[in-house]
Design an enzyme around this catalytic site. Structure first.
Site, PDB file in Angstrom:
ATOM      1  N   ASP A  11      52.986  46.648  35.166  1.00  0.00           N
ATOM      2  CA  ASP A  11      52.566  46.824  36.561  1.00  0.00           C
ATOM      3  C   ASP A  11      53.475  47.792  37.314  1.00  0.00           C
ATOM      4  OD1 ASP A  11      51.315  43.454  36.962  1.00  0.00           O
ATOM      5  OD2 ASP A  11      50.220  45.332  36.790  1.00  0.00           O
ATOM      6  N   HIS A  54      34.270  52.992  30.619  1.00  0.00           N
ATOM      7  CA  HIS A  54      35.193  52.101  29.907  1.00  0.00           C
ATOM      8  C   HIS A  54      34.485  51.259  28.847  1.00  0.00           C
ATOM      9  CE1 HIS A  54      39.242  52.411  31.434  1.00  0.00           C
ATOM     10  NE2 HIS A  54      38.867  52.324  32.691  1.00  0.00           N
ATOM     11  N   GLU A 105      42.480  55.458  30.079  1.00  0.00           N
ATOM     12  CA  GLU A 105      42.162  56.008  31.407  1.00  0.00           C
ATOM     13  C   GLU A 105      41.892  57.496  31.431  1.00  0.00           C
ATOM     14  OE1 GLU A 105      42.154  52.190  32.955  1.00  0.00           O
ATOM     15  OE2 GLU A 105      41.234  54.088  33.473  1.00  0.00           O
ATOM     16  N   TYR A 165      45.548  58.790  33.986  1.00  0.00           N
ATOM     17  CA  TYR A 165      44.168  59.163  34.340  1.00  0.00           C
ATOM     18  C   TYR A 165      44.019  60.677  34.375  1.00  0.00           C
ATOM     19  CZ  TYR A 165      43.701  54.352  36.086  1.00  0.00           C
ATOM     20  OH  TYR A 165      43.670  52.970  36.197  1.00  0.00           O
ATOM     21  N   GLU A 194      37.061  47.120  34.592  1.00  0.00           N
ATOM     22  CA  GLU A 194      36.021  47.269  33.582  1.00  0.00           C
ATOM     23  C   GLU A 194      35.757  46.004  32.762  1.00  0.00           C
ATOM     24  OE1 GLU A 194      38.932  48.968  33.712  1.00  0.00           O
ATOM     25  OE2 GLU A 194      39.928  48.931  31.751  1.00  0.00           O
ATOM     26  N   HIS A 238      32.999  55.477  36.299  1.00  0.00           N
ATOM     27  CA  HIS A 238      34.279  55.256  35.599  1.00  0.00           C
ATOM     28  C   HIS A 238      34.241  53.931  34.837  1.00  0.00           C
ATOM     29  CE1 HIS A 238      38.736  55.693  35.220  1.00  0.00           C
ATOM     30  NE2 HIS A 238      38.684  54.385  35.169  1.00  0.00           N
ATOM     31  N   GLU A 239      33.855  52.871  35.524  1.00  0.00           N
ATOM     32  CA  GLU A 239      33.874  51.546  34.875  1.00  0.00           C
ATOM     33  C   GLU A 239      32.853  51.472  33.743  1.00  0.00           C
ATOM     34  OE1 GLU A 239      36.823  51.090  37.577  1.00  0.00           O
ATOM     35  OE2 GLU A 239      36.445  50.226  35.608  1.00  0.00           O
TER      36      GLU A 239
HETATM   37  C1  LIG Z   1      51.486  54.006  31.766  1.00  0.00           C
HETATM   38  C2  LIG Z   1      50.905  52.796  32.437  1.00  0.00           C
HETATM   39  C3  LIG Z   1      50.981  51.614  31.540  1.00  0.00           C
HETATM   40  C4  LIG Z   1      50.472  50.459  31.860  1.00  0.00           C
HETATM   41  C5  LIG Z   1      49.767  50.233  33.155  1.00  0.00           C
HETATM   42  C6  LIG Z   1      48.587  49.317  32.892  1.00  0.00           C
HETATM   43  C7  LIG Z   1      48.053  48.549  33.835  1.00  0.00           C
HETATM   44  C8  LIG Z   1      48.643  48.492  35.212  1.00  0.00           C
HETATM   45  C9  LIG Z   1      48.114  47.328  36.016  1.00  0.00           C
HETATM   46  O1  LIG Z   1      48.664  47.382  37.298  1.00  0.00           O
HETATM   47  C10 LIG Z   1      46.610  47.254  36.104  1.00  0.00           C
HETATM   48  C11 LIG Z   1      45.878  48.321  36.503  1.00  0.00           C
HETATM   49  C12 LIG Z   1      44.443  48.158  36.622  1.00  0.00           C
HETATM   50  C13 LIG Z   1      43.672  49.197  37.077  1.00  0.00           C
HETATM   51  C14 LIG Z   1      42.274  48.962  37.240  1.00  0.00           C
HETATM   52  C15 LIG Z   1      41.467  49.884  37.721  1.00  0.00           C
HETATM   53  C16 LIG Z   1      41.939  51.267  38.074  1.00  0.00           C
HETATM   54  O2  LIG Z   1      41.266  52.200  37.258  1.00  0.00           O
HETATM   55  C17 LIG Z   1      41.710  51.585  39.549  1.00  0.00           C
HETATM   56  C18 LIG Z   1      42.448  52.841  39.962  1.00  0.00           C
HETATM   57  C19 LIG Z   1      42.801  52.892  41.415  1.00  0.00           C
HETATM   58  C20 LIG Z   1      41.648  52.510  42.352  1.00  0.00           C
HETATM   59  O3  LIG Z   1      40.595  53.140  42.325  1.00  0.00           O
HETATM   60  O4  LIG Z   1      41.793  51.534  43.106  1.00  0.00           O
HETATM   61 ZN   LIG Z   2      39.946  52.899  34.387  1.00  0.00          ZN
END
Ligand SMILES: CC/C=C\C/C=C\C[C@@H](O)/C=C/C=C/C=C\[C@@H](O)CCCC(=O)O
Ligand SMILES: [Zn+2]
Length: 618
Positions: free
Chosen positions: A379, A303, A322, A387, A275, A299-300
């Protein structure tokens, strides 16, 4: 002795915004495709909040800091230290300040990035659609901006930025900002691009992409960007974007970001979408050719309010980003495609949540809505729990507190109250309780169960199952069919299904694996499952085959998992193959042969998966 919480408000940042807070970044970087680095400087505008402050502490990761000066005094360099990391996700850059005479500081930091920057992926021409130019793009969420810019890399700090980026003249630069003036041809075959982001954002929303790019207008405030080779496909796929944008504004209020552009990245981009304000990053795996996967765009867009306008104090409250965004995404789709479609998507999301809870473990604290990330790399904490459990909680609240119209009024009041701020779950809870004061039903909410208990939600809303019914009926017929009896299946069975219902059909079968290979063979003969281009269908079908130990599709599964780098698809496919004794070694070899083409976050997680599945496969 546990790993300490690095700073007062954010376990993942060393920065000290409670003493000195950065409000603006003036970024000047040159992009060097030969050495795969950015070099230049950033001027941070900061405000002293504590009279006793003697240091500005920033987050850094693999940056080479050359020189730091204060208030344009180019002669007096400031002393600084870069501490060895307490953990593996970054270092502490401590800048010693002289006796402060004013509350506003301008700190110029000259530096360059390292080829190992965890935020950047550098692609050689062969990894792009055109095959002629290199390409570089960023993924800063959750805490990788610190490997591009020394900054207060916590969502609890929001600031504006402007940027001047120089590149070789054949390239185009895009950023999560609006272009502030025409690109300028510079000396030695270079070109400079200029950007401004005037709405304060957390550092994780700084984004950049540099490549051979072109755009097509898809709405009054939207362009889609990509390499020329896929721009026509992208233009068709995302033609409905402005409808989503207008619908989102109807639900959430004014869109403050001026433009809503999208960039379709090369296949190695690790997420469905990111996003980044003004410029959503999108995976090319959404290019199904029939617009069946564009709910990610909804979704984006959502955000733009949840996460980008109202941000979180730290990633322990990721569900506020999320869960809210998934809830609004489905409201947008409900308005565009009908309320039954909204409920159908929620039913599909519940299965994804069940998969996550099974994979992580029903008692895993990371399946709580509010998590403790002390000493935890964000990560490593990522899953569908924030979500889908977050969405389920909000859907329950909407039904409990008077329905959609009332709850959407609450949502708009929440956005209005907290816009341009960073909040936590208590802020949300307090606002909900004061907004619905006098509403008896609010006393029914078991906050501890929803927020602080692991596993599946203790309450599942009653969803409209009309769109799911035919999928469930067909899946159950396949599961219950005794192969000794004559079957009644036919090639027409799926003809009346929309792509999302075929996805639901295979998602239901995936919950029932292993399925006899003889049944899968008949399904393939009747339905040509291997011919589906829709990646949500293809991904689940390949998992069904692997989990049923059907050897023949393994090669196409490995091809699917290495021709694109979307973590949502790649990790489960590899995890299934790591867990199958017969394919484990081949899968590890394939991963090792391809990891140089994968983004850091994907390699990081797949290495964990190899370790974590070792026991299971023996
Ligand atoms: C409880 C989790 C706490 C922190 C995690 C935060 C970020 C994790 C990092 O790996 C980044 C994630 C980014 C996600 C971006 C977009 C998602 O919404 C896509 C979801 C899966 C998909 O459709 O490919
Ligand atoms: Zn998201």
């Amino acid at each position: 002795m546990g790993i300490p919480r690095l700073s007062l408000n954010d376990p993942g940042s060393y920065s000290n915004p409670d003493e000195i807070i950065v409000s603006h970044m003036d970024i000047h970087l040159d992009v060097d495709f030969v050495h795969k680095i950015f070099s230049g400087y950033v001027i941070l505008t900061a405000y002293v909040k504590s009279k006793t402050a003697q240091q500005l502490v920033l987050d850094s990761r693999s940056l080479h800091i050359k020189r730091i000066t204060l208030n344009q005094n180019e002669t007096d360099e400031l002393l600084f230290t870069v501490d060895e990391p307490v953990h593996t996700f970054g270092s502490k850059l401590t800048i010693q300040l002289p006796k402060l005479t004013s509350e506003k500081l301008l700190l110029k930091i000259e530096y360059q990035t390292d080829v190992s920057s965890t935020a950047l992926q550098w692609l050689v021409p062969e990894q792009t659609a055109g095959g002629k130019y290199p390409y570089v793009f960023s993924q800063c969420q959750p805490d990788h901006c610190r490997s591009i810019i020394p900054c207060q890399d916590t969502p609890g700090v929001k600031g504006t930025y402007n940027a001047t980026i120089t590149v070789p003249e054949d390239f185009t630069v895009l950023m999560s900002a609006v272009s502030s003036r025409e690109p300028k041809v510079e000396k030695q075959g270079k070109k400079s691009f200029h950007f401004n982001q005037s709405v304060p954002i957390p550092a994780y929303l700084v984004a950049i992409a540099v490549g051979n790019l072109e755009s097509r207008k898809i709405g009054p405030r939207s362009k889609v960007w990509s390499e020329p080779e896929i721009i026509t496909k992208a233009e068709y796929e995302f033609a409905e974007t402005d409808l989503f944008l207008k619908t989102a504004e109807d639900i959430c209020g004014p869109y403050v970001w001026k433009i809503y552009d999208m960039l379709v990245l090369p296949p190695s981009f690790p997420f469905g979408g990111m996003e980044n304000p003004c410029l959503t990053f999108i995976t090319p795996t959404l290019l199904a050719g029939d617009r069946s996967l564009v709910s990610v765009v909804a979704h984006e867009i959502a955000h733009s309010w949840t996460g980008n306008l109202v941000s979180i104090k730290n990633f322990e409250h990721f569900w506020l980003n999320e869960g809210f965004t998934t809830f609004i995404e489905r409201k947008i789709n409900g308005r565009v495609k009908g309320e039954a479609y909204r409920h159908f998507s929620a039913i599909g999301g519940l299965k994804d949540l069940q998969q996550s809870v099974e994979t992580l473990g029903k008692d895993n604290p990371l399946t709580k809505l509010v998590v403790d990330l002390t000493g935890v790399d964000p990560d490593d904490a990522f899953s569908t729990a924030p979500y889908e459990k977050g969405h389920t909680f909000l859907f329950y609240l909407e039904q409990l507190l008077g329905g959609a119209e009332k709850f959407e009024q609450f949502l708009r009041s929440y956005f209005n109250k907290f816009k341009n701020q960073s909040v936590d779950t208590d802020d949300f809870k307090t606002h909900l309780q004061s907004y619905f004061v006098g509403e008896e039903k609010i006393k029914e909410i078991d906050w501890n169960a929803w927020l602080h208990t692991p596993g599946m939600p203790h309450i599942i809303p009653k969803y409209d199952t009309s769109l799911q019914e035919p999928c469930k009926l067909l899946a159950n017929r396949w599961i219950d069919w005794k192969e000794s009896e004559t079957h009644t299946f036919g090639s027409e069975d799926l003809k009346s299904f929309m792509p999302e219902q075929v996805e639901e059909f295979v998602a239901l079968l995936l919950q029932k694996t292993p399925i006899p290979v003889s049944k899968l063979l008949l399904m393939e003969n009747l339905y040509q499952m291997n011919s589906y281009k829709n990646n949500e269908i293809r991904f689940r079908w390949l998992r069904i085959c692997i989990q049923s130990h059907w050897r023949e599709p393994v090669e196409s599964a490995l091809k699917f998992a290495t021709e694109q780098g979307r973590m949502k698809y790649v990790r489960p496919i590899f995890r299934d193959l790591f867990s199958w004794k017969e394919t484990r070694e081949e899968a590890i070899e394939k991963f090792n042969a391809n990891k140089s083409k994968m983004m850091h976050v994907l390699v990081h997680n797949l290495n964990n998966d190899i370790k974590n599945t070792a026991e299971k496969s023996t």
